[in-house]
Design a protein around this motif. Structure first.
Motif, PDB file in Angstrom:
ATOM      1  N   UNK A 149       0.858  -1.190   0.000  1.00 55.76           N
ATOM      2  CA  UNK A 149       0.000   0.000   0.000  1.00 55.76           C
ATOM      3  C   UNK A 149       0.887   1.231   0.000  1.00 55.76           C
ATOM      4  N   UNK A 150       0.607   2.145  -0.890  1.00 59.43           N
ATOM      5  CA  UNK A 150       1.341   3.410  -0.967  1.00 59.43           C
ATOM      6  C   UNK A 150       0.356   4.560  -0.923  1.00 59.43           C
ATOM      7  N   UNK A 151       0.752   5.619  -0.226  1.00 59.33           N
ATOM      8  CA  UNK A 151      -0.028   6.850  -0.160  1.00 59.33           C
ATOM      9  C   UNK A 151       0.792   7.946  -0.809  1.00 59.33           C
ATOM     10  N   UNK A 152       0.203   8.653  -1.757  1.00 58.79           N
ATOM     11  CA  UNK A 152       0.913   9.687  -2.474  1.00 58.79           C
ATOM     12  C   UNK A 152       1.192  10.901  -1.609  1.00 58.79           C
ATOM     13  N   UNK A 153       1.998  11.792  -2.140  1.00 59.68           N
ATOM     14  CA  UNK A 153       2.375  12.988  -1.398  1.00 59.68           C
ATOM     15  C   UNK A 153       3.657  12.778  -0.625  1.00 59.68           C
ATOM     16  N   UNK A 154       4.102  13.835   0.024  1.00 60.60           N
ATOM     17  CA  UNK A 154       5.352  13.795   0.771  1.00 60.60           C
ATOM     18  C   UNK A 154       5.087  13.477   2.235  1.00 60.60           C
ATOM     19  N   UNK A 155       6.047  12.730   2.818  1.00 59.94           N
ATOM     20  CA  UNK A 155       6.018  12.483   4.246  1.00 59.94           C
ATOM     21  C   UNK A 155       4.993  11.485   4.715  1.00 59.94           C
ATOM     22  N   UNK A 156       4.514  10.589   3.847  1.00 60.66           N
ATOM     23  CA  UNK A 156       3.519   9.590   4.242  1.00 60.66           C
ATOM     24  C   UNK A 156       4.159   8.206   4.231  1.00 60.66           C
ATOM     25  N   UNK A 157       3.987   7.478   5.317  1.00 60.71           N
ATOM     26  CA  UNK A 157       4.470   6.103   5.429  1.00 60.71           C
ATOM     27  C   UNK A 157       3.315   5.199   5.850  1.00 60.71           C
ATOM     28  N   UNK A 158       3.335   3.978   5.338  1.00 59.04           N
ATOM     29  CA  UNK A 158       2.259   3.027   5.586  1.00 59.04           C
ATOM     30  C   UNK A 158       2.868   1.743   6.124  1.00 59.04           C
ATOM     31  N   UNK A 159       2.235   1.197   7.171  1.00 62.15           N
ATOM     32  CA  UNK A 159       2.690  -0.092   7.684  1.00 62.15           C
ATOM     33  C   UNK A 159       1.490  -0.886   8.164  1.00 62.15           C
ATOM     34  N   UNK A 160       1.657  -2.197   8.133  1.00 61.00           N
ATOM     35  CA  UNK A 160       0.584  -3.108   8.501  1.00 61.00           C
ATOM     36  C   UNK A 160       0.465  -3.220  10.016  1.00 61.00           C
ATOM     37  N   UNK A 161      -0.743  -3.203  10.501  1.00 56.06           N
ATOM     38  CA  UNK A 161      -1.014  -3.379  11.923  1.00 56.06           C
ATOM     39  C   UNK A 161      -1.377  -4.842  12.153  1.00 56.06           C
ATOM     40  N   UNK A 162      -0.583  -5.529  12.933  1.00 54.35           N
ATOM     41  CA  UNK A 162      -0.860  -6.945  13.217  1.00 54.35           C
ATOM     42  C   UNK A 162      -0.980  -7.143  14.710  1.00 54.35           C
ATOM     43  N   UNK A 163      -1.680  -8.186  15.068  1.00 53.96           N
ATOM     44  CA  UNK A 163      -1.892  -8.488  16.475  1.00 53.96           C
ATOM     45  C   UNK A 163      -2.167  -9.986  16.593  1.00 53.96           C
ATOM     46  N   UNK A 164      -2.221 -10.451  17.807  1.00 50.00           N
ATOM     47  CA  UNK A 164      -2.525 -11.846  18.068  1.00 50.00           C
ATOM     48  C   UNK A 164      -1.272 -12.657  18.291  1.00 50.00           C
ATOM     49  N   UNK A 165      -1.435 -13.808  18.959  1.00 53.11           N
ATOM     50  CA  UNK A 165      -0.298 -14.664  19.285  1.00 53.11           C
ATOM     51  C   UNK A 165       0.313 -15.281  18.033  1.00 53.11           C
ATOM     52  N   UNK A 214      -3.401  18.656  -0.956  1.00 54.87           N
ATOM     53  CA  UNK A 214      -2.815  17.857   0.103  1.00 54.87           C
ATOM     54  C   UNK A 214      -3.862  17.068   0.877  1.00 54.87           C
ATOM     55  N   UNK A 215      -5.114  17.526   0.837  1.00 53.32           N
ATOM     56  CA  UNK A 215      -6.167  16.802   1.534  1.00 53.32           C
ATOM     57  C   UNK A 215      -6.684  15.622   0.721  1.00 53.32           C
ATOM     58  N   UNK A 216      -6.300  15.541  -0.536  1.00 43.84           N
ATOM     59  CA  UNK A 216      -6.685  14.415  -1.384  1.00 43.84           C
ATOM     60  C   UNK A 216      -5.415  13.650  -1.735  1.00 43.84           C
ATOM     61  N   UNK A 217      -5.245  12.500  -1.131  1.00 43.56           N
ATOM     62  CA  UNK A 217      -4.050  11.687  -1.350  1.00 43.56           C
ATOM     63  C   UNK A 217      -4.420  10.455  -2.181  1.00 43.56           C
ATOM     64  N   UNK A 218      -3.628  10.192  -3.214  1.00 43.75           N
ATOM     65  CA  UNK A 218      -3.830   8.992  -4.032  1.00 43.75           C
ATOM     66  C   UNK A 218      -3.280   7.778  -3.292  1.00 43.75           C
ATOM     67  N   UNK A 219      -4.049   6.715  -3.275  1.00 48.14           N
ATOM     68  CA  UNK A 219      -3.666   5.467  -2.617  1.00 48.14           C
ATOM     69  C   UNK A 219      -3.593   4.375  -3.678  1.00 48.14           C
ATOM     70  N   UNK A 220      -2.463   3.684  -3.714  1.00 49.81           N
ATOM     71  CA  UNK A 220      -2.253   2.583  -4.641  1.00 49.81           C
ATOM     72  C   UNK A 220      -2.114   1.291  -3.852  1.00 49.81           C
ATOM     73  N   UNK A 221      -2.923   0.298  -4.203  1.00 51.11           N
ATOM     74  CA  UNK A 221      -2.918  -1.006  -3.528  1.00 51.11           C
ATOM     75  C   UNK A 221      -2.496  -2.052  -4.545  1.00 51.11           C
ATOM     76  N   UNK A 222      -1.326  -2.633  -4.353  1.00 51.21           N
ATOM     77  CA  UNK A 222      -0.819  -3.698  -5.215  1.00 51.21           C
ATOM     78  C   UNK A 222      -0.951  -5.027  -4.479  1.00 51.21           C
ATOM     79  N   UNK A 223      -1.767  -5.902  -5.035  1.00 52.67           N
ATOM     80  CA  UNK A 223      -2.013  -7.214  -4.440  1.00 52.67           C
ATOM     81  C   UNK A 223      -1.287  -8.259  -5.285  1.00 52.67           C
TER      82      UNK A 223
END
Length: 553
Positions: free
Chosen positions: A438-454, A504-513
């Motif tokens: 997952x990528x978010x366009x613009x400057x200064x944006x980072x994306x990471x997966x939130x995981x939980x559970x044993x 800046x309030x509209x950020x393009x999001x690209x999802x590569x599966x």
């Protein structure tokens, strides 16, 4: 010996879309074993094409032996057959067509529909002669025959739709003259096999096309693959895909300089035996009798017609294009002088159902600042340009204040993207998700997966692959962290208060599966089922927009 026209007439074409279990014939796979697996039918042939995949398909060209002599060595094909293959050009066309073509209903001759009435064919010129018109020196256009099909595809033999891709096998450019994808060009290859059971030669051409998703007015379109073979007057150019054929010619010792008995025309005038009717002669050879030119140390005076430009050769002297200079590679495909032959073409058409292996939806949630787990290592994605599911790792040398700013943002708010992956079940197969980037366009944006559970903790956050059977859904949460505020901090609407504008309030999001379909097969004598993958791993790209503006009050 058979002529080229006879070989074309007796040849048969077939198009096969194989599974990954079939492979391609090579030195590691025995020819008899590969042909036996090919004849098994349902276990190696696919019925579905998935959007966004690079679909590989094979052209099987079955050829009768040029002579009735007993084949002594299957590894050494006859020179006549090799010469025929050097003149053969393979092209393909992929398009989307409607599942059921519109056909006129059967009616009497008084109630025929307008589309079903017969009329005179359109003409492009007047029927009245305009005097003597010299014959054209250009060859006739390539014929467009009705393609052969299997019984279940016969109703689509004349169907037309939206063109997806067209190209010539082995060429670096497609039919429109544009460069093709390197992955498609690298997957094109050739093999020549001897079918001992049916006593025929089998030429195998592998091609590849990207099944891109197009917005059409037709629901559930069919992928129509049409492959054609065209017998050309001159040998085709040597390309990386045609090197196996060049290697076979080199192993056979190359073509003889003089025509063989099998390639001769029989009785007739010498001019009829020559490809262009007349030989190239040196009209200035008589000047060598003059003492000025008859110098033994100098080379003979020779001014061939190749010194003329292409336009002058064609318009003034009715000559064809000059022969290209001989090179080590092109010399392998130079066939002996043979008779001219007409341009002949055969084609075969095959249709497949198109499906999407999964569906993607994105939901945006604004939550208060929370401490999210960090991983101690960074794993690269398959394409090497984005972090994998292990999450965004922070360097041990980072300062504490920088870490807090990255986690909390400027006003202690976090944007969470919920990526919903669903197997709709329309393919009847499961789908294995190998990775999601997952990528978010613009400057200064980072994306990471939130995981939980044993279980995720034991795997250090590496939750992939995810195997989704029919009608199953997985939700993945991704935290979007901004190193800098999208708008000035004092004027932000989301991260503060005050008017703000801009993109800046509209950020393009690209999802590569990244993933591939799978099927569970229970083999005899084994307790656990086996995962069988009909395709290679392919990437599907989905585009969304992240709206950071607050909802209206």
């Amino acid at each position: 010996m058979a002529t080229f026209e006879q070989i074309v007439s007796s040849s048969t074409l077939d198009v096969l879309v194989p599974t990954t279990g079939l492979g391609f014939p090579s030195e590691d796979i025995a020819t008899d074993k590969w042909l036996a697996q090919l004849q098994s039918g349902e276990t190696v042939e696919r019925k579905l094409a998935f959007f966004d995949e690079h679909l590989e398909f094979l052209l099987l060209l079955r050829l009768e032996p040029p002579s009735n002599d007993t084949l002594s060595d299957p590894s050494q094909p006859p020179l006549t057959l090799l010469s025929f293959l050097t003149h053969l050009q393979v092209s393909y066309d992929a398009s989307y067509i409607a599942p059921v073509p519109v056909t006129p209903a059967v009616a009497s001759h008084n109630s025929l529909l307008p589309s079903a009435r017969l009329g005179t064919p359109p003409r492009s010129s007047s029927l009245k002669p305009r005097g003597h018109v010299p014959p054209s020196i250009f060859p006739p256009s390539t014929p467009n025959p009705t393609p052969a099909t299997a019984e279940q595809d016969r109703r689509y033999v004349k169907a037309e739709g939206t063109n997806l891709a067209s190209g010539i096998w082995g060429e670096a450019k497609d039919a429109k003259g544009q460069g093709r994808d390197d992955r498609q060009e690298n997957r094109e290859t050739f093999a020549l096999l001897w079918d001992a059971e049916n006593k025929k030669w089998v030429a195998v051409y592998r091609m590849c096309v990207n099944v891109a998703f197009l917005r059409l007015n037709v629901s559930d379109p069919l992928l129509c693959l049409t492959v054609s073979t065209t017998l050309r007057e001159k040998p085709v150019q040597v390309t990386p895909a045609r090197k196996p054929l060049a290697a076979l010619i080199a192993a056979a010792g190359g073509f003889p300089a003089e025509p063989t008995a099998g390639m001769s025309l029989g009785d007739g005038d010498d001019d009829q035996r020559r490809p262009n009717g007349l030989d190239e002669v040196n009209l200035l050879e008589g000047l060598m009798a003059d003492p000025t030119f008859a110098i033994t140390s100098s080379s003979p005076l020779n001014l061939p017609s190749t010194r003329l430009g292409p336009k002058t050769r064609r318009t003034e002297f009715s000559l064809g294009a000059p022969a290209p200079p001989e090179t080590p590679n092109s010399a392998l495909l130079v066939t002996p002088t043979t008779a001219t032959h007409p341009t002949l073409r055969k084609s075969f058409r095959k249709t497949l159902n198109t499906v999407s292996g999964f569906r993607v939806r994105m939901r945006t949630v604004f939550v208060p600042y929370v401490l999210l787990p960090q991983d101690s290592a960074t794993a690269s994605s398959p394409n090497g340009d984005a972090p994998r599911s292990a999450g965004w790792a922070i360097s041990p040398t980072a300062e504490d204040d920088e870490l807090d700013e990255l986690e909390a943002g400027h006003t202690e708010r976090t944007v969470v993207l919920c990526i919903e992956l669903e197997n709709s079940g329309e393919s009847g197969l499961g789908f294995a998700v190998e990775d999601v980037v997952v990528r978010v366009g613009g400057e200064g944006a980072r994306v990471r997966l939130v995981w939980w559970g044993a279980e995720a903790a034991q795997r250090k956050g590496k939750v992939f692959p995810l195997r989704m059977s029919g009608m199953e859904q997985y939700n993945l949460l991704y935290a979007v962290e901004f190193l800098t505020a999208p708008v000035p901090e004092k004027e932000a609407l989301v991260f503060g208060s005050g008017p703000a504008g801009g993109q800046e309030l509209q950020r393009a999001v690209t999802i590569n599966v990244h993933g591939r379909p799978y099927e569970l097969i229970q083999n005899k004598g084994e307790d656990e089922p086996e995962y069988v993958y009909p395709t290679q791993v392919f990437s599907s790209r989905w585009n969304c927009v992240l709206d950071l503006a607050p909802p209206p009050r």
